[in-house]
Design an enzyme around this catalytic site. Structure first.
Site, PDB file in Angstrom:
ATOM      1  N   CYS A   2       5.791  80.510  59.770  1.00 51.29           N
ATOM      2  CA  CYS A   2       5.114  81.650  59.165  1.00 51.29           C
ATOM      3  C   CYS A   2       3.772  81.132  58.676  1.00 51.29           C
ATOM      4  CB  CYS A   2       5.942  82.216  58.007  1.00 51.29           C
ATOM      5  SG  CYS A   2       5.084  83.520  57.087  1.00 51.29           S
ATOM      6  N   GLU A 106       2.733  86.872  64.095  1.00 53.61           N
ATOM      7  CA  GLU A 106       2.891  85.805  65.081  1.00 53.61           C
ATOM      8  C   GLU A 106       2.131  86.221  66.340  1.00 53.61           C
ATOM      9  OE1 GLU A 106       3.940  82.951  64.531  1.00 53.61           O
ATOM     10  OE2 GLU A 106       5.446  83.052  62.931  1.00 53.61           O
TER      11      GLU A 106
END
Length: 225
Positions: A2, A106
């Site tokens: 992350c 992402e």
């Protein structure tokens, strides 16, 4: 991993949602949180004898680190190793926190291009990433890291890792400290996974200087997965 996320709710909203006393001062909303940025977190405070909404620099810096720069490489801690890691284990044992987020980003490569995706709660409710914190230096600068785990279901098509997301019934146990690592680090259930929506977003989020709600708008064209 992350490496970028959004956290845009007000202090008042976060305090109410997490039932935490606000000790941060005002934090600015961010649609493009990057490593070393200040972020909100929820932790237990012996001083206040209560759960508090605090702020920390994203990127955990262990007390023994030479300087704060080390935190830029320690924004995430893997669930598989956090309980045994020299850098992370002390915080995992005694200094756990929740990191409020609206969602995370992402990128998936499509030919020569990368398509950005935003993972968020389908009903718009805040997410609580499992986190750890530490205080560094004589001024006790708070720093934090996000626990990541193997991605599940359709989320694995976007990236192999994802934040460890905790539902409300697990918050108290996580914040308490101690306990058996295995149940604490349990991944999401199928029902919880179904509540996460994957949205394509434009390329502007790739530049940390860009920050605003327009980053969440879908691109004009997109190749899904």
């Amino acid at each position: 991993m992350c490496g970028r996320y959004a956290t845009t709710r007000s202090n008042a909203d976060l305090s109410q949602f997490f039932e935490a006393a606000d000790v941060t001062g005002e934090l600015s909303p961010s649609w493009n949180v990057a490593p070393t940025n200040p972020v909100p977190l929820i932790r237990e405070s012996a001083t206040h004898a209560a759960r508090v909404l605090d702020s920390a620099r994203w990127g955990l810096v262990p007390p023994w680190a030479a300087d704060l720069r080390q935190g830029s490489r320690m924004i995430n801690a893997r669930a598989e190793t956090v309980a045994a890691s020299r850098a992370f284990a002390p915080s995992f044992a005694r200094r756990r926190c929740l990191v409020p987020a609206d969602g995370w980003y992402e990128w998936v490569r499509a030919g020569k291009q990368k398509q950005a995706y935003y993972m968020t709660s389908a009903d718009g409710s805040p997410l609580a990433f499992a986190g750890i914190w530490s205080a560094w230096g004589p001024e006790s600068v708070l720093t934090c890291g996000v626990i990541t785990t193997a991605a599940l279901g359709g989320l694995a098509r976007v990236h192999e890792r994802m934040p460890l997301i905790l539902p409300p019934d697990r918050w108290a146990g996580w914040l308490a400290g101690g306990g058996d690592p295995e149940p604490l680090l349990r991944p999401m259930s199928v029902a919880e996974l179904d509540a996460i929506e994957v949205r394509p977003v434009g390329p502007a989020v790739g530049n940390v200087r860009n920050n605003g709600p327009e980053l969440l708008s879908p691109p004009a064209e997109v190749t899904l997965f």
